[in-house]
Motif scaffolding. Structure first.
Motif, PDB file in Angstrom:
ATOM      1  N   UNK A   1      -5.258   7.843 -11.940  1.00 28.45           N
ATOM      2  CA  UNK A   1      -5.839   9.093 -11.671  1.00 28.45           C
ATOM      3  C   UNK A   1      -7.220   8.812 -11.154  1.00 28.45           C
ATOM      4  N   UNK A   2      -7.897   7.429 -11.535  1.00 21.83           N
ATOM      5  CA  UNK A   2      -9.266   7.083 -11.069  1.00 21.83           C
ATOM      6  C   UNK A   2      -9.008   5.609 -10.197  1.00 21.83           C
ATOM      7  N   UNK A   3      -7.905   5.628  -9.455  1.00 25.02           N
ATOM      8  CA  UNK A   3      -8.162   4.562  -8.496  1.00 25.02           C
ATOM      9  C   UNK A   3      -7.000   3.364  -8.500  1.00 25.02           C
ATOM     10  N   UNK A   4      -6.510   3.235  -9.291  1.00 20.91           N
ATOM     11  CA  UNK A   4      -5.539   2.210  -9.433  1.00 20.91           C
ATOM     12  C   UNK A   4      -4.223   2.504  -8.658  1.00 20.91           C
ATOM     13  N   UNK A   5      -4.164   1.960  -7.789  1.00 24.23           N
ATOM     14  CA  UNK A   5      -2.904   1.922  -6.812  1.00 24.23           C
ATOM     15  C   UNK A   5      -2.098   0.490  -6.440  1.00 24.23           C
ATOM     16  N   UNK A   6      -1.371  -0.070  -7.266  1.00 28.62           N
ATOM     17  CA  UNK A   6      -0.796  -1.082  -7.047  1.00 28.62           C
ATOM     18  C   UNK A   6       0.459  -1.029  -6.179  1.00 28.62           C
ATOM     19  N   UNK A   7       0.678   0.406  -5.925  1.00 34.96           N
ATOM     20  CA  UNK A   7       1.602   0.382  -4.783  1.00 34.96           C
ATOM     21  C   UNK A   7       1.288   0.336  -3.416  1.00 34.96           C
ATOM     22  N   UNK A   8      -0.067   0.424  -3.170  1.00 35.39           N
ATOM     23  CA  UNK A   8      -0.690  -0.082  -1.945  1.00 35.39           C
ATOM     24  C   UNK A   8      -1.120  -1.521  -1.747  1.00 35.39           C
ATOM     25  N   UNK A   9      -1.710  -1.920  -3.024  1.00 34.75           N
ATOM     26  CA  UNK A   9      -2.257  -3.068  -3.205  1.00 34.75           C
ATOM     27  C   UNK A   9      -1.215  -4.220  -3.205  1.00 34.75           C
ATOM     28  N   UNK A  10      -0.168  -4.027  -3.612  1.00 39.28           N
ATOM     29  CA  UNK A  10       1.180  -4.984  -3.250  1.00 39.28           C
ATOM     30  C   UNK A  10       1.792  -4.731  -2.174  1.00 39.28           C
ATOM     31  N   UNK A  11       2.083  -5.622  -1.261  1.00 41.86           N
ATOM     32  CA  UNK A  11       2.239  -5.842   0.067  1.00 41.86           C
ATOM     33  C   UNK A  11       3.752  -5.567   0.232  1.00 41.86           C
ATOM     34  N   UNK A  12       4.639  -5.628  -0.850  1.00 45.93           N
ATOM     35  CA  UNK A  12       5.976  -6.042  -1.005  1.00 45.93           C
ATOM     36  C   UNK A  12       6.890  -4.504  -0.322  1.00 45.93           C
ATOM     37  N   UNK A  13       6.319  -3.367  -1.036  1.00 41.88           N
ATOM     38  CA  UNK A  13       7.016  -2.163  -0.349  1.00 41.88           C
ATOM     39  C   UNK A  13       6.226  -1.852   0.885  1.00 41.88           C
TER      40      UNK A  13
END
Length: 564
Positions: free
Chosen positions: A514-526
């Motif tokens: 909710x406050x900013x952690x977005x590993x879905x975008x920071x990880x380039x695999x997907x």
């Protein structure tokens, strides 16, 4: 008014049957109204997000302002006219609007009002180059939040029996208004995250993807320090506004289900539950949960600093490894604890509650429905990791994280739903007056006790002291009052420890995305596997449901804790 109203007269059976038949027609009309309004809001909000469509965000704000003003008018009509009518509210649903849910609503409302202040200050900086509706909208929203919060605080338990169709349509209109505000806030926040995380993509691609609030203020400049504080401040407060809209929608839906509802006080059980946080616990769940919560906050701060640091790009991989490791440990512990709680339920002697309860039905539907969002993201990540090459440590951690996310949601849903269907336990220290003479005996012959209390409903005299109006006592109840297993207390304590541990873990798992952690975008695999457009659409649609799941699980676990 009490929670146990008197039964309606028997000679009104035909009249009540006619009202029950028309109830379906009134509900259908209000549902159709809600569906059309939701589709209109969804169309405008999604169209305003894309740069190639000639729909602006102030068009969305204008629509939201109009429907919020209509909702304010209806709420005032309900409070002043409908609720004041004689015999308007004959029944109260004791399960609807518990105090912890209304308390959470008030907390989120306060942060929403602060967000409206920041948003008004931010848009006031561009008064010369922006439409006035952008300043009017947060002011109207603040009035709407205040009136709606007061309305839900005092009326959440109402079962209205006058102005049925108007009340149903008003509740559905207010519900869909909250959903429209939620969609607008989610879209605005997603656009903001996209602009902050993908500043290095080409300008043409960025303008094609989304514009949001940024598209209408390109000609304006936010150079002053106070303007930048307002801008960053109201974006940080968006998660509270999002949760407020969803909490209010859930409470309004229960009120809508209770319109015209007839409650039989013989089957409508009322449980007076007391919230005792530090009683009958070993403090293991609280201590371990607080440790997970504090550790998660530290991980979130380090993750945001390292991922968003432009001077040290190599730190991003370390931040992702740290983030995935923490979540893997947390999700593993939560899964094991949920399995343990489900095993304890197998030996729980409490009866199952099968009575009609719209609040519990809604809780189950929201838990199962909101979990689909995280399920979708996890399965897309699993496919991307398995089908991609090369496979490194981050990919392995991502795969493990996705699998555990699916397992944890499944086990937690089973534990919560089973806990919500349990009857609350009776206090062991409360002894029935008829049984006091049986306590303190060195030896009790169970068969003799059974003979003293007749099993049939005959008028045989009972040697047990009784007064006029005394209730019948069954032999099994007497035996149960004499023999109180010590394992019962141990099971209750264990369930409380599990509930409070899961509650604290769900709080940190809500805070992180909710406050900013977005590993879905920071990880380039997907991103490399699906492409930015498809992956951004998947995450932006599914992640808000996953975030809402965590906060709704917190509310449900709090109820399971108190019921245990």
């Amino acid at each position: 008014l009490t929670d146990q109203p008197s039964q309606p007269p028997k000679d009104t059976g035909k009249y009540l049957t006619a009202r029950e038949i028309w109830k379906k027609g009134g509900r259908m009309f209000s549902v159709l109204l809600a569906i059309n309004l939701v589709l209109l809001a969804c169309t405008l909000v999604s169209s305003a997000a894309f740069n190639k469509v000639a729909v602006h965000d102030y068009d969305v704000f204008f629509m939201l302002t109009i429907i919020m003003l209509i909702c304010i008018a209806w709420i005032l009509f309900y409070l002043i006219v409908t609720a004041k009518r004689r015999d308007a509210i004959l029944y109260k649903d004791s399960h609807a609007g518990p105090v912890w849910l209304r308390g959470g609503l008030v907390l989120f409302a306060i942060f929403t009002l602060v967000m409206d202040v920041f948003k008004t200050g931010y848009y006031s900086s561009f008064l010369n180059c922006l439409s006035a509706i952008k300043i009017i909208y947060p002011l109207v929203q603040a009035v709407f939040v205040i009136i709606q919060t007061y309305f839900l605080w005092i009326s959440a338990k109402d079962c209205v029996h006058v102005h049925l169709d108007v009340t149903r349509c008003g509740l559905m209109l207010t519900l869909t208004t909250n959903l429209a505000v939620w969609m607008s806030a989610v879209t605005d926040e997603s656009v903001h995250k996209a602009h902050t995380k993908f500043q290095n993509i080409t300008e043409g691609t960025q303008r094609w993807i989304m514009k949001g609030n940024f598209g209408s203020i390109e000609s304006c400049s936010c150079d002053s320090e106070i303007c930048q504080i307002f801008q960053s401040g109201y974006f940080w407060l968006y998660p509270f506004n999002i949760e407020y809209s969803l909490f209010a929608s859930a409470m309004l839906y229960v009120m809508w289900k209770n319109v015209g509802r007839l409650i039989d006080h013989h089957t409508h059980h009322i449980h007076h539950l007391k919230f005792r946080l530090f009683r009958r616990t070993f403090f293991v769940g609280i201590i371990l949960g607080l440790f997970i919560l504090v550790s998660g906050l530290a991980v979130l701060i380090i993750y945001e600093v390292q991922v968003n640091s432009s001077s040290q790009p190599d730190k991003k991989d370390e931040a992702l490894i740290m983030y995935y490791t923490f979540n893997i440990v947390c999700l593993s512990l939560m899964s094991l604890v949920c399995i343990g709680g489900s095993i304890v339920y197998r030996f729980d002697k409490r009866d199952m509650d099968h009575h009609k309860n719209p609040t519990r039905t809604l809780d189950m539907a929201l838990l199962l429905g909101a979990a689909l969002g995280q399920y979708a993201i996890s399965y897309y990540s699993i496919v991307a990791v398995v089908a991609s090459t090369p496979r490194d440590a981050i990919s392995a951690l991502n795969l493990t994280y996705s699998l555990l996310m699916i397992a944890q949601h499944t086990f937690q849903n089973i534990f919560i739903i089973e806990g919500l269907h349990r009857q609350p336990p009776e206090d062991d220290h409360k002894i029935h007056p008829h049984w006091k003479d049986l306590y303190g005996l060195t030896f009790v012959n169970i068969n003799a006790v059974s003979l003293r209390v007749p099993e049939s409903g005959s008028a045989q005299p009972s040697p047990l002291p009784h007064s006029q109006g005394a209730v019948a006592i069954q032999p099994s109840d007497v035996v149960q009052s004499i023999i109180v297993p010590k394992k019962v207390k141990w099971r209750r304590k264990f369930l409380k420890e599990i509930s409070v541990f899961l509650l604290l873990c769900n709080i940190i798992l809500w805070i992180m995305p909710a406050f900013g952690a977005r590993p879905q975008f920071d990880n380039d695999k997907e991103l490399n596997f699906y492409g930015y457009s498809m992956w951004a659409a998947i995450v932006d649609i599914c992640l808000p449901f996953g975030i809402f799941y965590r906060m709704h699980a917190v509310a449900s676990l709090l109820e399971v804790y108190i019921m245990s």
